[in-house]
Design an enzyme around this catalytic site. Structure first.
Site, PDB file in Angstrom:
ATOM      1  N   THR A  70      54.350  24.068 130.569  1.00 10.91           N
ATOM      2  CA  THR A  70      53.200  24.701 131.228  1.00 10.91           C
ATOM      3  C   THR A  70      52.666  25.849 130.380  1.00 10.91           C
ATOM      4  O   THR A  70      51.450  25.943 130.133  1.00 10.91           O
ATOM      5  CB  THR A  70      53.615  25.220 132.624  1.00 10.91           C
ATOM      6  OG1 THR A  70      54.038  24.101 133.407  1.00 10.91           O
ATOM      7  CG2 THR A  70      52.477  25.937 133.321  1.00 10.91           C
ATOM      8  N   ASN A 148      52.918  11.247 132.792  1.00  9.94           N
ATOM      9  CA  ASN A 148      54.180  11.477 133.489  1.00  9.94           C
ATOM     10  C   ASN A 148      54.361  10.581 134.709  1.00  9.94           C
ATOM     11  O   ASN A 148      55.478  10.298 135.104  1.00  9.94           O
ATOM     12  CB  ASN A 148      54.305  12.952 133.903  1.00  9.94           C
ATOM     13  CG  ASN A 148      53.034  13.505 134.502  1.00  9.94           C
ATOM     14  OD1 ASN A 148      51.973  13.468 133.885  1.00  9.94           O
ATOM     15  ND2 ASN A 148      53.116  14.005 135.723  1.00  9.94           N
ATOM     16  N   GLN A 176      56.106  14.238 127.883  1.00  6.71           N
ATOM     17  CA  GLN A 176      56.793  13.010 128.308  1.00  6.71           C
ATOM     18  C   GLN A 176      57.062  12.055 127.143  1.00  6.71           C
ATOM     19  O   GLN A 176      57.844  11.114 127.293  1.00  6.71           O
ATOM     20  CB  GLN A 176      55.984  12.286 129.392  1.00  6.71           C
ATOM     21  CG  GLN A 176      55.898  13.045 130.703  1.00  6.71           C
ATOM     22  CD  GLN A 176      57.236  13.153 131.443  1.00  6.71           C
ATOM     23  OE1 GLN A 176      58.203  12.455 131.141  1.00  6.71           O
ATOM     24  NE2 GLN A 176      57.288  14.057 132.411  1.00  6.71           N
ATOM     25  N   ALA A 197      61.782  21.337 127.191  1.00  6.13           N
ATOM     26  CA  ALA A 197      63.193  21.003 126.931  1.00  6.13           C
ATOM     27  C   ALA A 197      63.851  20.228 128.069  1.00  6.13           C
ATOM     28  O   ALA A 197      64.706  19.376 127.833  1.00  6.13           O
ATOM     29  CB  ALA A 197      63.977  22.295 126.676  1.00  6.13           C
ATOM     30  N   HIS A 198      63.447  20.536 129.303  1.00 10.00           N
ATOM     31  CA  HIS A 198      64.217  19.983 130.420  1.00 10.00           C
ATOM     32  C   HIS A 198      63.924  18.515 130.695  1.00 10.00           C
ATOM     33  O   HIS A 198      64.531  17.901 131.565  1.00 10.00           O
ATOM     34  CB  HIS A 198      64.050  20.842 131.684  1.00 10.00           C
ATOM     35  CG  HIS A 198      62.726  20.741 132.363  1.00 10.00           C
ATOM     36  ND1 HIS A 198      62.510  19.900 133.427  1.00 10.00           N
ATOM     37  CD2 HIS A 198      61.545  21.375 132.142  1.00 10.00           C
ATOM     38  CE1 HIS A 198      61.248  20.031 133.836  1.00 10.00           C
ATOM     39  NE2 HIS A 198      60.644  20.911 133.077  1.00 10.00           N
ATOM     40  N   CYS A 316      56.110  17.076 139.763  1.00  5.75           N
ATOM     41  CA  CYS A 316      55.842  18.376 139.149  1.00  5.75           C
ATOM     42  C   CYS A 316      54.991  19.246 140.076  1.00  5.75           C
ATOM     43  O   CYS A 316      54.981  20.455 139.954  1.00  5.75           O
ATOM     44  CB  CYS A 316      55.113  18.206 137.822  1.00  5.75           C
ATOM     45  SG  CYS A 316      56.091  17.346 136.602  1.00  5.75           S
TER      46      CYS A 316
HETATM   47  C1  LIG Z   1      53.103  15.730 131.035  1.00  3.08           C
HETATM   48  C2  LIG Z   1      53.683  17.051 131.430  1.00  3.08           C
HETATM   49  N1  LIG Z   1      53.168  18.184 130.918  1.00  3.08           N
HETATM   50  C3  LIG Z   1      53.668  19.383 131.224  1.00  3.08           C
HETATM   51  C4  LIG Z   1      54.733  19.533 132.088  1.00  3.08           C
HETATM   52  C5  LIG Z   1      55.222  20.906 132.405  1.00  3.08           C
HETATM   53  O1  LIG Z   1      56.406  21.248 131.729  1.00  3.08           O
HETATM   54  P1  LIG Z   1      57.319  22.442 132.281  1.00  3.08           P
HETATM   55  O2  LIG Z   1      57.988  21.934 133.512  1.00  3.08           O
HETATM   56  O3  LIG Z   1      58.287  22.716 131.176  1.00  3.08           O
HETATM   57  O4  LIG Z   1      56.427  23.605 132.533  1.00  3.08           O
HETATM   58  C6  LIG Z   1      55.288  18.366 132.670  1.00  3.08           C
HETATM   59  C7  LIG Z   1      56.397  18.391 133.658  1.00  3.08           C
HETATM   60  O5  LIG Z   1      56.679  19.286 134.386  1.00  3.08           O
HETATM   61  C8  LIG Z   1      54.763  17.101 132.317  1.00  3.08           C
HETATM   62  O6  LIG Z   1      55.259  15.974 132.824  1.00  3.08           O
END
Ligand SMILES: Cc1ncc(COP(=O)(O)O)c(C=O)c1O
Length: 376
Positions: A70, A148, A176, A197-198, A316
């Protein structure tokens, strides 16, 4: 419990947790400090940066550690638009909310014209249509590498090539794609590429923005000037080390036969089931299916009771009940979209578990239909 929600997050790998714990103890210094403790932390951080860069095919100086995907997306958008005075922003209509929401805000607040390009019915963005939407006054274009929800792979190479020739900056959300596809940024040549990372066995709260050499970054939260003045704040060394340790350790590609088995069996049992994005190339671990007449959230809860963790629409941004913006954009049948669940596989899943999942979906459908029959 059968955990089938790896696109939402993966369980952190034991070796990633151990590497983070070890560096948190051993190299606890502030990487900006010049004493030995600080230098140890700096070494751990730079080693993680080098390993990340090598894995994705870029140079270490291009790697900016952030608090997640994000923040990486927001940092890219902020950097690209900061100096711009109006003009156009082009994105796909199926971007993650961490791209769509900041773009909507920039457009509303500063008068950029935001153009959202819809996918074809198969969930894929047509690269020619996307490139045609990018007029000469386009300040930023955003196209995710893989979606995603549906797992549909997007034509990022064609779009990157077309935009490079015209000098239009491109952000590719590769959150993804990492670990599930070959991600070689030297072949892509986008201005900004974001990672988290997660999703690959690392820890939550760590991400990366890769910035092409010579592209300016404008800090979101100005401060001490860490990360070469691109992302201030004392660095999350354990998170960065865990991320580098996790890279390449989860074999997502080998899950394709199990994913295909799920879809075949499901359709054998419920012929009207829809596999979204089936006609396009997809991530090997992802399947989003819709069962007309069911409600995805209700189905999710029934499966949860039976010990299967799946997601309905996008986890998400959970808590929302609106239909998925991704399925709406690709003009999916609304009845099937309402009954949509996503499974995203990870290691340890077996054929028996896949078969049991299909049985549970069939049972849940029968139960829900019987209830509806009683109520009718
Ligand atoms: C395509 C995509 N972009 C961005 C994110 C955001 O990543 P984060 O959870 O590390 O903020 C996600 C999942 O949460 C995602 O699937």
């Amino acid at each position: 419990l059968h955990y089938l929600d790896h696109n939402a997050t993966t369980p952190p790998l034991a070796e990633a947790i151990e590497a983070a714990a070890s560096v948190a103890k051993r190299a606890f210094g502030n990487p900006s400090s010049v004493h030995a403790a600080g230098r140890a932390a700096r070494r751990a951080l730079e080693d993680a940066r080098e390993r990340f860069a090598a894995f994705v095919g870029t140079e270490p100086a291009s790697v900016v550690f952030t608090s997640g995907g994000t923040e990486a997306n927001n940092l890219a958008i902020h950097s690209a638009l900061f100096e711009a005075k109006g003009g156009r922003i082009v994105c796909s209509a199926i971007e993650h909310p961490s791209v769509l929401r900041p773009l909507e805000r920039w457009s509303k607040r500063f008068g950029f014209k935001l153009v959202k390009v819809r996918p074809e019915r198969n969930g894929r963005i047509d690269p020619v249509r996307f490139l045609n939407a990018c007029t000469e006054d386009t300040r930023l274009a955003c196209l995710m590498w893989a979606n995603n929800e549906t797992g549909v792979i997007q034509p990022v190479f064609e779009v990157a090539e077309g935009l490079r020739a015209r000098g239009i900056p491109l952000l590719v959300d590769a959150v993804q794609a990492l670990g599930k596809l070959e991600v070689r940024l030297d072949r892509l040549g986008a201005d900004f590429v974001s990672f988290s990372a997660h999703k690959v066995g690392g820890l939550k709260g760590t991400g990366v923005l890769v910035v092409r050499r010579g592209v300016r970054v404008v800090e979101l939260a100005p401060g001490g000037g860490q990360e070469r003045g691109r992302r201030s704040g004392t660095e999350n060394v354990p998170g960065a080390v865990a991320f580098a340790t996790a890279l390449g350790k989860i074999d997502f590609a080998s899950l394709r036969p199990l994913r295909d088995r799920f879809e075949q069996r499901l359709r054998g049992a419920i012929p009207e089931a829809v596999v979204f994005g089936e006609q396009a190339e997809r991530l090997p671990n992802t399947s989003m299916v819709g069962i007309p007449g069911l409600d995805g959230e209700t189905l999710l809860m029934q499966l949860d009771l039976a010990g299967f963790a799946v997601s309905a629409g996008s986890a998400c941004s959970s808590g929302k009940h609106e239909p998925s913006h991704v399925l709406a954009a690709q003009r999916a049948d609304p009845r099937a979209a309402r009954g949509a669940i996503r499974i995203s596989l990870g290691p340890g899943i077996t054929e028996a578990a896949i078969d049991a999942l299909v049985d549970e979906i069939v049972k849940a459908k029968q139960r829900l239909e019987a209830m509806a029959g009683v109520l009718a």
